[in-house]
Write a protein that holds these residues in place. Structure first.
Motif, PDB file in Angstrom:
ATOM      1  N   ARG A  68      -4.447   0.828  -1.091  1.00 60.98           N
ATOM      2  CA  ARG A  68      -3.868  -0.520  -1.119  1.00 60.98           C
ATOM      3  C   ARG A  68      -3.631  -0.965  -2.561  1.00 60.98           C
ATOM      4  O   ARG A  68      -4.240  -0.445  -3.491  1.00 60.98           O
ATOM      5  CB  ARG A  68      -4.775  -1.501  -0.382  1.00 60.98           C
ATOM      6  CG  ARG A  68      -4.984  -1.110   1.060  1.00 60.98           C
ATOM      7  CD  ARG A  68      -5.648  -2.170   1.896  1.00 60.98           C
ATOM      8  NE  ARG A  68      -5.880  -1.662   3.256  1.00 60.98           N
ATOM      9  CZ  ARG A  68      -4.959  -1.644   4.200  1.00 60.98           C
ATOM     10  NH1 ARG A  68      -3.752  -2.120   3.959  1.00 60.98           N
ATOM     11  NH2 ARG A  68      -5.239  -1.162   5.396  1.00 60.98           N
ATOM     12  N   TYR A 113       0.845  -1.186   0.000  1.00 65.78           N
ATOM     13  CA  TYR A 113       0.000   0.000   0.000  1.00 65.78           C
ATOM     14  C   TYR A 113       0.880   1.235   0.000  1.00 65.78           C
ATOM     15  O   TYR A 113       2.103   1.146   0.172  1.00 65.78           O
ATOM     16  CB  TYR A 113      -0.988   0.000   1.163  1.00 65.78           C
ATOM     17  CG  TYR A 113      -0.385  -0.105   2.533  1.00 65.78           C
ATOM     18  CD1 TYR A 113      -0.154  -1.349   3.116  1.00 65.78           C
ATOM     19  CD2 TYR A 113      -0.075   1.034   3.267  1.00 65.78           C
ATOM     20  CE1 TYR A 113       0.381  -1.451   4.381  1.00 65.78           C
ATOM     21  CE2 TYR A 113       0.460   0.943   4.530  1.00 65.78           C
ATOM     22  CZ  TYR A 113       0.687  -0.310   5.080  1.00 65.78           C
ATOM     23  OH  TYR A 113       1.226  -0.404   6.332  1.00 65.78           O
ATOM     24  N   ASN A 145       3.553  -4.827   3.449  1.00 66.36           N
ATOM     25  CA  ASN A 145       2.418  -5.193   4.280  1.00 66.36           C
ATOM     26  C   ASN A 145       2.902  -5.862   5.566  1.00 66.36           C
ATOM     27  O   ASN A 145       2.750  -7.046   5.761  1.00 66.36           O
ATOM     28  CB  ASN A 145       1.493  -6.125   3.517  1.00 66.36           C
ATOM     29  CG  ASN A 145       0.157  -6.278   4.229  1.00 66.36           C
ATOM     30  OD1 ASN A 145      -0.214  -5.436   5.037  1.00 66.36           O
ATOM     31  ND2 ASN A 145      -0.550  -7.344   3.939  1.00 66.36           N
ATOM     32  N   SER A 172      -4.765  -3.740  11.734  1.00 70.89           N
ATOM     33  CA  SER A 172      -4.818  -2.895  10.539  1.00 70.89           C
ATOM     34  C   SER A 172      -4.537  -1.435  10.873  1.00 70.89           C
ATOM     35  O   SER A 172      -4.136  -0.663  10.004  1.00 70.89           O
ATOM     36  CB  SER A 172      -6.186  -3.010   9.867  1.00 70.89           C
ATOM     37  OG  SER A 172      -7.196  -2.541  10.734  1.00 70.89           O
ATOM     38  N   ASP A 195      -1.141   0.480  10.179  1.00 76.26           N
ATOM     39  CA  ASP A 195      -0.766   1.039   8.893  1.00 76.26           C
ATOM     40  C   ASP A 195      -0.488   2.527   8.974  1.00 76.26           C
ATOM     41  O   ASP A 195       0.379   3.044   8.276  1.00 76.26           O
ATOM     42  CB  ASP A 195      -1.887   0.822   7.866  1.00 76.26           C
ATOM     43  CG  ASP A 195      -2.133  -0.645   7.596  1.00 76.26           C
ATOM     44  OD1 ASP A 195      -3.209  -0.967   7.059  1.00 76.26           O
ATOM     45  OD2 ASP A 195      -1.254  -1.466   7.922  1.00 76.26           O
TER      46      ASP A 195
END
Lengths: 113, 115
Positions: free
Chosen positions: A51, A32, A95, B99, B102
């Motif tokens: 992404r 991403y 990732n 998540s 990120d």
């Protein structure tokens, strides 16, 4: 080694126009890519994340595209305003949670009224 | 909205002195980072910290640098013997787990000037 290039160091546009900033990367395949805004003397501020399986992402006047074949992301600001004047940084990432952000040098956008 | 805070905003020190830069990450974040930006240059990664240990570091982060999370809220960067070339803005950042790892949230920075 990984390399990130942002199209130009400076971009000058008139208020109301669309600004388009380019980020090219080589020697890796990010899962991403993120865009940040940095004002002088301040820390980067997160704007958008896209992404590898997404072609386009939008948030208000901002739009980001991600082309993994071209290894390129485009960042658009529509109906630009003087308040959009800042340096914009791109950061492609693998990732993996908690990994470093590797930034490009950034493009400094100046929007004149 | 929760923010990363850093102190001091500006630190002036003599070459060879030790400095400690302090950061309070966003509470419940799990990953912590230090970056630096030399005037006119790009933001560079120094180190990341997770589960009370360094998870990744750059070649800039040599033996002169160390990081610590002395309690549940603070995250510090120590430079043992400062050099002129350590003069820069130092940014702390944090990110959540899963998540949410990120996206990194940056503090306002500490401007370090080494004389």
């Amino acid at each position: 080694s990984q390399k990130i290039e942002q199209n130009s160091e400076a971009l000058n546009i008139q208020e109301g126009k669309t600004a388009t900033l380019t980020c090219n990367y080589t020697n890796y395949s990010p899962a991403y890519l993120q865009w940040y805004r940095q004002d002088p003397g301040r820390g980067p501020v997160f704007l958008l994340l896209i992404r590898e399986n997404e072609k386009e992402k939008r948030k208000e006047r901002l739009k980001v595209t991600f082309d993994t074949t071209l290894k390129q992301s485009l960042f658009h600001i529509t109906a630009s305003q003087p308040a959009d004047s800042a340096t914009y940084l791109c950061a492609p990432r693998a990732n993996q949670a908690g990994t470093a952000l590797i930034f490009g040098k950034g493009t400094t956008l100046s929007v004149s009224s | 909205e929760p923010e990363v805070t850093q102190t001091p905003s500006h630190q002036v020190t003599q070459m060879g002195q030790e400095v400690i830069l302090r950061c309070v990450p966003i509470s419940n974040h799990l990953y912590f980072y230090w970056y630096r930006q030399i005037l006119g240059q790009k933001v560079e990664f120094l180190v990341s910290f997770y589960n009370n240990e360094i998870s990744e570091k750059s070649e800039i982060f040599d033996d002169q640098f160390s990081v610590e999370r002395p309690d549940g809220s603070n995250f510090t960067l120590k430079i043992r013997s400062t050099k002129l070339e350590d003069s820069a803005m130092y940014f702390c950042a944090s990110s959540g787990g899963g998540s949410k790892a990120d996206t990194q949230y940056f503090g306002p920075g500490t401007r370090l000037t080494v004389l």
